[in-house]
Scaffold this active site. Structure first.
Site, PDB file in Angstrom:
ATOM      1  N   LYS A 112       0.809  -1.215   0.000  1.00 53.21           N
ATOM      2  CA  LYS A 112       0.000   0.000   0.000  1.00 53.21           C
ATOM      3  C   LYS A 112       0.844   1.267   0.000  1.00 53.21           C
ATOM      4  CE  LYS A 112      -4.246  -1.878   1.925  1.00 53.21           C
ATOM      5  NZ  LYS A 112      -5.347  -1.710   2.910  1.00 53.21           N
ATOM      6  N   LYS A 195      -7.706  -8.861  -7.321  1.00 61.86           N
ATOM      7  CA  LYS A 195      -8.797  -8.990  -6.358  1.00 61.86           C
ATOM      8  C   LYS A 195      -9.865  -7.928  -6.612  1.00 61.86           C
ATOM      9  CE  LYS A 195      -9.587  -9.291  -1.365  1.00 61.86           C
ATOM     10  NZ  LYS A 195      -8.965  -9.158  -0.021  1.00 61.86           N
ATOM     11  N   LYS A 198     -12.682  -2.121  -3.836  1.00 63.28           N
ATOM     12  CA  LYS A 198     -13.415  -0.860  -3.787  1.00 63.28           C
ATOM     13  C   LYS A 198     -12.629   0.255  -4.459  1.00 63.28           C
ATOM     14  CE  LYS A 198     -14.704  -2.325   0.885  1.00 63.28           C
ATOM     15  NZ  LYS A 198     -14.524  -2.034   2.319  1.00 63.28           N
TER      16      LYS A 198
END
Length: 334
Positions: A112, A195, A198
């Protein structure tokens, strides 16, 4: 009851099919066998989402999705993380037990933060310590997790064990991971190697629980596929086919091998049409109930307020025990 479960979901960018199949539907089923505590982890979300209006809107949407899917606020505890101060208070104590080397090994932070780690928020680095506090402040015995969270749970176990040894007390049980079902990792409808997320800029990559029947059907019919006849499970060679097969099996609540055999000689277009119909059948009632609940934010807020009170009643005594063990003075005793 077989033990206590704690699990959380971030209120970021809406709740999608991957969240439902990988976590929420299992949360619903676990309510009959475990003491369940479910949390909307807004403090974790603050590492990436910093628009206050969006945070409030997404938090209520997450609550509506959980209740609409079958999480019963009377049987389980449903609340918002920031509404129970014990999470943050225990985090500091655990931060003084955790080691930098442990956190440096967390792969999710590396992914991230990317190449610009110097500008990553400190909260992103210490995220796993807060996650450990979330779990340990309720003395949870089991935690439903996806593959991407297993490392964080292992860290929570390490922190709990280190705390217990340092202070000569078995305050915290070592929580056990629960990997449930075949659809623990639902992939994007546009790229079967990624994956469902969102944060994907393409809304066509995911099925949102807020999507109506027409949107759900259209997205599945447009889902990326290949030209091979028959739907077979081969994640390496046929990632899109494998993903859609897994989704179908999860929605139908049937073994994947059984679905694979049923559609062995079927064209992709027919399979996707059948999948679209099944998804609409299963998800439309949740969508309708979500809309009803979101039209009454006062009702949702009351559920979350009561849940926070019940959660605090459990967390408070655990935090007090931790305070006593580390030597903090109790202001009520002075």
């Amino acid at each position: 009851m077989q033990g206590r479960i704690f699990s959380g979901i971030q209120p970021t960018h809406g709740i999608h099919l991957g969240n439902y199949l990988g976590a929420i539907r299992h949360w619903v089923r676990l309510q009959g066998s475990y003491d369940c505590i479910y949390c909307i982890v807004d403090q974790h979300a603050l590492t990436t989402l910093q628009d206050p209006q969006e945070m409030r809107r997404n938090t209520r949407e997450a609550a509506a999705a959980l209740v609409a899917a079958g999480v019963d606020p009377k049987r389980s505890i449903l609340f918002v993380q920031s509404n129970v101060a014990a999470h943050s208070q225990l985090t500091w104590i655990l931060s003084c037990v955790a080691r930098m080397g442990w956190l440096n090994r967390m792969t999710q932070f590396k992914e991230k933060a990317g190449k610009d780690r110097e500008n990553a928020p400190v909260g992103l680095f210490t995220y796993p310590v807060l996650m450990a506090a979330d779990i340990l402040v309720y003395k949870a015995t089991h935690v439903p997790v996806g593959e991407d969270q297993k490392q964080h749970l292992e860290l929570a176990r390490d922190i709990a064990g280190s705390f217990n040894r340092r202070f000569g007390n078995e305050l915290f049980p070592l929580p056990e991971p629960m990997i449930l079902g075949e659809a623990t990792r639902v992939m994007s409808l546009r790229d079967g190697t990624k994956k469902m997320s969102k944060s994907d800029p393409s809304d066509q990559s995911r099925i949102n629980l807020t999507d109506d029947a027409d949107a759900i059907a259209l997205k599945f019919r447009r889902a990326k596929s290949d030209s091979i006849l028959g739907i077979t499970y081969d994640p390496e060679a046929r990632p899109e086919a494998s993903n859609l097969l897994t989704i179908y099996a999860a929605l139908a609540d049937r073994p994947r091998a059984e679905i694979e055999a049923e559609f062995a000689g079927t064209s992709f277009s027919e399979f996707k049409s059948r999948l679209a119909d099944l998804a609409v059948e299963k998800l439309s009632p949740i969508n309708a109930e979500m809309r009803r609940l979101q039209a009454d934010p006062g009702y949702l807020d009351a559920i979350l307020r009561e849940g926070a009170e019940r959660a605090a009643a459990i967390a408070g005594p655990v935090l007090k025990e931790a305070y006593e063990l580390v030597g903090f003075l109790d202001p009520r005793e002075r």
